[in-house]
Structures are given as structure tokens and as C-alpha cells.
Design an enzyme around this catalytic site. Structure first.
Site, PDB file in Angstrom:
ATOM      1  N   ILE A  87      47.733  50.788  39.256  1.00  0.00           N
ATOM      2  CA  ILE A  87      48.075  51.002  37.846  1.00  0.00           C
ATOM      3  C   ILE A  87      47.041  50.326  36.947  1.00  0.00           C
ATOM      4  O   ILE A  87      46.882  49.099  36.989  1.00  0.00           O
ATOM      5  CB  ILE A  87      49.493  50.440  37.557  1.00  0.00           C
ATOM      6  CG1 ILE A  87      50.530  51.202  38.404  1.00  0.00           C
ATOM      7  CG2 ILE A  87      49.824  50.527  36.061  1.00  0.00           C
ATOM      8  CD1 ILE A  87      51.887  50.552  38.491  1.00  0.00           C
ATOM      9  N   ASP A  88      46.363  51.100  36.159  1.00  0.00           N
ATOM     10  CA  ASP A  88      45.390  50.564  35.200  1.00  0.00           C
ATOM     11  C   ASP A  88      45.645  51.127  33.798  1.00  0.00           C
ATOM     12  O   ASP A  88      45.806  50.385  32.829  1.00  0.00           O
ATOM     13  CB  ASP A  88      43.967  50.921  35.672  1.00  0.00           C
ATOM     14  CG  ASP A  88      42.907  50.321  34.764  1.00  0.00           C
ATOM     15  OD1 ASP A  88      43.238  49.421  33.971  1.00  0.00           O
ATOM     16  OD2 ASP A  88      41.740  50.745  34.835  1.00  0.00           O
ATOM     17  N   ASP A 109      37.945  47.680  43.603  1.00  0.00           N
ATOM     18  CA  ASP A 109      38.509  49.019  43.396  1.00  0.00           C
ATOM     19  C   ASP A 109      37.372  50.054  43.353  1.00  0.00           C
ATOM     20  O   ASP A 109      36.385  49.858  42.635  1.00  0.00           O
ATOM     21  CB  ASP A 109      39.270  48.996  42.050  1.00  0.00           C
ATOM     22  CG  ASP A 109      40.099  50.244  41.804  1.00  0.00           C
ATOM     23  OD1 ASP A 109      40.544  50.869  42.780  1.00  0.00           O
ATOM     24  OD2 ASP A 109      40.330  50.573  40.621  1.00  0.00           O
TER      25      ASP A 109
END
Ligand code: G3H
Ligand code: 13P
Ligand code: ZN
Length: 316
Positions: A254-255, A81
Site C-alpha cells: 500500500i502506497d 520495492d
């Protein structure tokens, strides 16, 4: 089973989005695998530069390999990421990652193309796929800090040129979201007009939406009631995910929401049992709650229930 994001996108395009979830440790990994299997969903594990150095990239890799053994039915991609060029090469050469993101979005357009193209050439030579980014999200990314005021939506004409010149496999577009728990401070929202225009210019090409946490208000209230201070936190309406998916958004990142689950569980656990100093009781609650959280997100994304069909596609 580790697959590339390209294979997952082929199945999902136009119908649903794959959840891309960041992990940093063992408990998140266990919850992630359980939640995706409970909801029968394919998924993407995202590893940031920060996650690679939190313990060690080797430790994280070992945890994922362990989970792959423990949950043989799981189908997932392992993705870097927000990588810089050097970290992309490290992941490409590691033989473990199936997908990398090169984030040169802070660079001028021509330089972004130049860097992305170099990474694409190196990755494709090893069968690894590449996500690139064009436009600027608000909030703070790993090595890119952009103030909300400077946030810049992706220009659809530039997106078309960028994809043609770089050969990247998917594109992260700035369409109104930002990273973290404090999104939409003004009257912002998702710019579906921009997504629709990009899809028109790049039909069938997978788009990626970063900064997609919903920051549930009940979660924020529970955190604040247990001693937290997250006033004004706000996120993306998960009810919009399916509409975005129909417009070509195949990966939704989504984190933050997962961090909120962690924060709420641990704050409440220690508040409710002040004599406890054992890490396992809250850890066990967290793994269970995180699995339930993932399963629920997958319902919004439409990826829940797709696992068997993806397996059939992979076998064909
Ligand atoms: O977009 C960034 C992700 O939320 C990862 O965050 O760099 O703090 O691991 P991190
Ligand atoms: P959130 O901060 O909204 O969870 O976004 C995460 C992300 O985009 C990771 O790349
Ligand atoms: Zn991101």
C-alpha cells in the site's frame, strides 16, 4: 527490531497479511511506526528506487534507524520495492535491508528466472530474503511501464516452475490489481481463482499482492473539494484482504492511499489557514492522520494485534 519478511510470513501465512508501506520521508516514518504500535502490528517498510533518490538512501536509512531507537517495541522488515538487479546488489551489500524485491517481470520468462536466480544466490549468501515478480500489473512501476491493456495475470503453472527454478522466498503475482489511484477502469476485480490455483501448486509459499490501495472515495472527495482533480480514482476493496490472506497472500503493498492522506491533509490545511506558511502545523496533522490510517489498514489486513505473538515466536 529489524527482521526478515520470511520470519513475518511464517507467522502470518494463511491467517492474515502483513502491511507493506512505502516511505519517503520523516513524517511518513513517524506516522508509520506510531500507527503500527498503536494497532500492535508487525509491518514491512518498503523503499522504492525513487524513495532512495528523493533525498538520499543514507538519509532514509538514518531516519529508519532513528525510528527503531525511538520505538524499540516495533518489529519490522526493511524491504527494497521493485528493485532492478543493480539496486538489489546495492541493498544486499549495504547490511541494512533484510529483504529485496527483484522485479524482472518485464523480461521474458527465461530471462526473469535467470536474473532472479542471480539475485537470490547473492541475497541468500548474506541471509537476506528475496521477493520476485511474475506476470504484469497495469499502471506504472519504477522502471517498468505497462499499459492496462497489456496487463497480464500470472500463469499458475509458470509460477510453480519459476519458484522452483529461482529459489525466491515470496512471489508477487498479477491477480488483477494495478499501481496508482486509477485501478479497475473496466469491469476488473481481484482474480481469486488465479490466487487459489497458485496456492494449490505452491502450498505454504508466501504470495504478494501489489497495487492494493483502496483509494477511499471520501478521501478522493475531500481532495477534490480542496482544489484537487482526481476524478474517477478507484481502488481495491479492503474487505477482500482477509480472503486473499487465506489463499496465501501474506504481504499486501500500500502506497497510493498514504499519498492520498498526505494530499488531503495538506490541501485542507492550507485552504483552511491561508495565512500559514509554517510546514509544521500540517506536518503534525499528517503524522497523526497517517498513524490512524495505518492502524485502520492493519485491522483490514488482520495484522493488528499480532505483535506480541510475533515477538514470542521470535524469542522461541
Ligand atoms: O509500486 C510503486 C510504489 O508505489 C512506489 O512508488 O516508485 O513512485 O516511489 P515510487
Ligand atoms: P498502490 O499504488 O496500490 O498503493 O500499490 C503500491 C505498491 O504495489 C508498491 O509496490
Ligand atoms: Zn508494487
Amino acid at each position: 527490531m529489524i527482521v526478515t519478511t520470511k520470519e513475518l510470513f511464517k507467522h502470518a501465512y494463511g491467517k492474515y497479511a502483513i502491511g507493506a508501506y512505502n516511505i519517503n520521508n520523516l513524517e511518513q516514518t513517524m506516522g508509520l511506526f506510531r500507527g503500527n504500535l498503536d494497532s500492535k502490528a508487525p509491518f514491512i517498510i518498503q523503499i522504492s528506487k525513487g524513495a532512495r533518490s528523493y533525498t538520499d538512501k543514507i538519509m532514509l536509512e538514518a531516519i529508519i534507524r532513528g525510528a527503531d531507537q525511538l520505538f524499540p517495541d516495533a518489529v519490522f522488515a526493511v524491504h527494497l520495492d521493485h528493485g532492478d538487479e543493480e539496486t538489489c546488489y546495492d541493498c544486499i551489500n549495504s547490511g541494512f535491508y533484510s529483504s529485496v524485491m527483484i522485479d524482472a517481470s518485464a523480461e521474458p520468462f527465461a530471462k526473469n528466472i535467470e536474473i532472479t536466480k542471480r539475485v537470490v544466490d547473492a541475497a541468500h549468501a548474506k541471509g537476506i530474503v528475496v521477493e520476485a515478480e511474475l506476470g504484469k500489473l497495469g499502471g506504472v512501476e519504477e522502471h517498468v511501464s505497462v499499459s492496462e491493456a497489456d496487463a497480464k495475470l500470472t500463469n499458475p503453472a509458470e509460477a510453480e516452475e519459476f519458484v522452483k527454478k529461482t529459489g525466491c522466498d515470496s512471489l508477487a503475482c498479477a491477480i488483477g490489481t494495478s499501481h496508482g489511484a486509477f485501478k479497475f477502469s473496466g469491469s476488473q476485480g481481484l482474480h481469486f481463482d488465479v490466487i487459489a490455483e497458485i496456492q494449490k501448486r505452491l502450498p505454504g509459499f508466501p504470495l504478494v499482492m501489489h497495487g492494493s490501495s483502496s483509494v477511499p472515495q471520501d478521501e478522493v472527495a475531500r481532495i477534490n473539494a480542496a482544489g484537487g482533480d482526481l476524478k474517477g480514482a478507484k481502488g481495491v476493496d479492503a474487505g477482500q484482504f482477509r480472503k486473499a490472506a487465506e489463499l496465501g497472500v501474506t504481504k499486501i503493498n500500500i502506497d497510493t492511499d498514504g499519498r492520498l492522506v498526505w494530499c488531503r491533509v495538506h490541501r485542507e490545511a492550507f485552504r483552511d489557514d491561508p495565512k500559514n506558511f509554517d510546514l509544521r502545523p500540517p506536518g503534525k496533522i499528517f503524522m497523526k492522520e497517517y498513524a490512524a490510517f495505518i492502524a485502520q489498514k492493519n485491522e483490514y489486513l488482520g495484522s493488528a494485534g499480532q505483535l506480541d505473538a510475533v515477538r514470542r515466536m521470535l524469542k522461541a
